[in-house]
Write a protein that holds these residues in place. Structure first.
Motif, mmCIF file in Angstrom:
data_model
loop_
_atom_site.group_PDB
_atom_site.id
_atom_site.type_symbol
_atom_site.label_atom_id
_atom_site.label_comp_id
_atom_site.label_asym_id
_atom_site.label_seq_id
_atom_site.Cartn_x
_atom_site.Cartn_y
_atom_site.Cartn_z
ATOM 1 N N UNK A 138 0.887 -1.240 -0.111
ATOM 2 C CA UNK A 138 0.025 -0.003 -0.231
ATOM 3 C C UNK A 138 0.964 1.257 -0.172
ATOM 4 N N UNK A 139 0.205 2.468 -0.535
ATOM 5 C CA UNK A 139 0.966 3.539 -0.429
ATOM 6 C C UNK A 139 1.090 3.930 1.032
ATOM 7 N N UNK A 141 2.318 2.084 3.708
ATOM 8 C CA UNK A 141 3.438 1.493 3.882
ATOM 9 C C UNK A 141 4.665 1.870 3.158
ATOM 10 N N UNK A 142 4.514 2.484 2.048
ATOM 11 C CA UNK A 142 5.482 3.128 1.209
ATOM 12 C C UNK A 142 5.799 4.558 2.005
ATOM 13 N N UNK A 143 4.937 5.233 2.321
ATOM 14 C CA UNK A 143 5.026 6.637 2.831
ATOM 15 C C UNK A 143 5.787 6.329 4.192
ATOM 16 N N UNK A 144 5.208 5.458 5.067
ATOM 17 C CA UNK A 144 5.884 5.230 6.215
ATOM 18 C C UNK A 144 7.361 4.884 6.232
ATOM 19 N N UNK A 145 7.655 4.221 5.287
ATOM 20 C CA UNK A 145 9.044 3.770 5.135
ATOM 21 C C UNK A 145 9.854 5.016 4.442
ATOM 22 N N UNK A 146 9.329 5.903 3.720
ATOM 23 C CA UNK A 146 10.116 6.809 2.842
ATOM 24 C C UNK A 146 10.523 8.002 4.075
ATOM 25 N N UNK A 159 8.493 -0.891 -5.747
ATOM 26 C CA UNK A 159 7.282 -1.810 -6.091
ATOM 27 C C UNK A 159 6.054 -1.576 -5.263
ATOM 28 N N UNK A 160 4.897 -1.189 -5.878
ATOM 29 C CA UNK A 160 3.822 -1.025 -5.164
ATOM 30 C C UNK A 160 2.605 -1.716 -5.553
#
Length: 207
Positions: A138-139, A141-146, A159-160
């Motif tokens: 999910x976005x 998850x990606x946002x939290x990682x970034x 990869x999303x």
């Protein structure tokens, strides 16, 4: 003692070139460039210029001045803006748009542009996206990682949901945009169709 500002040095250099230039047209262009730099200083945008020049050194896509979730939000912003930023770029649902504005008749419009597709073209020299550095479902998850990275890069290929995306960080507005590489595939198809329409049909053979 503070180091000399490159902006003032650039203005002085333009002045020196202006003195040695004989062409009236070139003199006017040099004056325009000097006036533009002086305008930045006079209006207190020196640090904004520094940030912009620093952003140009990164690998990320073009800078935007604002981001909106919906077109309605963007159009309301443009309608109520006292001085619309002519030719500036904004994001609407992470899609690039350019601000069109005519001061004489107060014409205002947001027009979609292929800025990110051209950026993809530069990234995909071998015809495919660079390998992803991380994968997410999910976005969120990606946002939290970034945002959890020690230092946020201007862009990262991820990869999303099983598809390659570019996560682009717009530092000036603290916005993380997600651009699917599939946009480039559709852009290539559109450009191919456009080129085919420009090719004239072969004339019928003479009998």
């Amino acid at each position: 003692m503070r180091p000399k500002s490159p902006v003032f040095e650039a203005i002085n250099l333009l002045g020196l070139i202006h003195e040695k230039t004989e062409s009236a047209e070139e003199k006017e262009l040099l004056l325009t460039a000097a006036d533009a730099l002086q305008f930045i200083i006079t209006t207190g945008q020196r640090y904004e210029l520094d940030d912009y020049r620093q952003e140009l050194k990164t690998e990320g896509p073009e800078m935007v001045i604002a981001s909106f979730t919906t077109r309605e939000e963007a159009e309301a912003w443009l309608k109520n803006h006292p001085k619309p930023p002519y030719m500036a770029l904004v994001l609407i649902a992470d899609q690039y748009h350019v601000v069109m504005y005519d001061r004489d008749d107060n014409f205002r419009k947001l027009v979609s542009t292929h800025s990110i597709e051209y950026h993809f073209e530069e990234m995909m020299k071998d015809g495919r996206p660079p390998p992803p550095v991380a994968s997410f479902d999910t976005r969120e998850q990606a946002r939290a990682w970034f945002y959890g990275l020690p230092e946020r890069p201007s862009q990262a290929v991820i990869q999303l949901g099983g598809e390659p995306y570019l996560a682009a960080y717009h530092r000036n507005i603290d916005h993380l945009a997600f651009h699917p590489f599939s946009l480039f595939e559709r852009f290539e198809e559109w450009r191919k169709t456009l080129n085919e329409k420009k090719v004239p049909e072969d004339p019928e053979p003479q009998s």
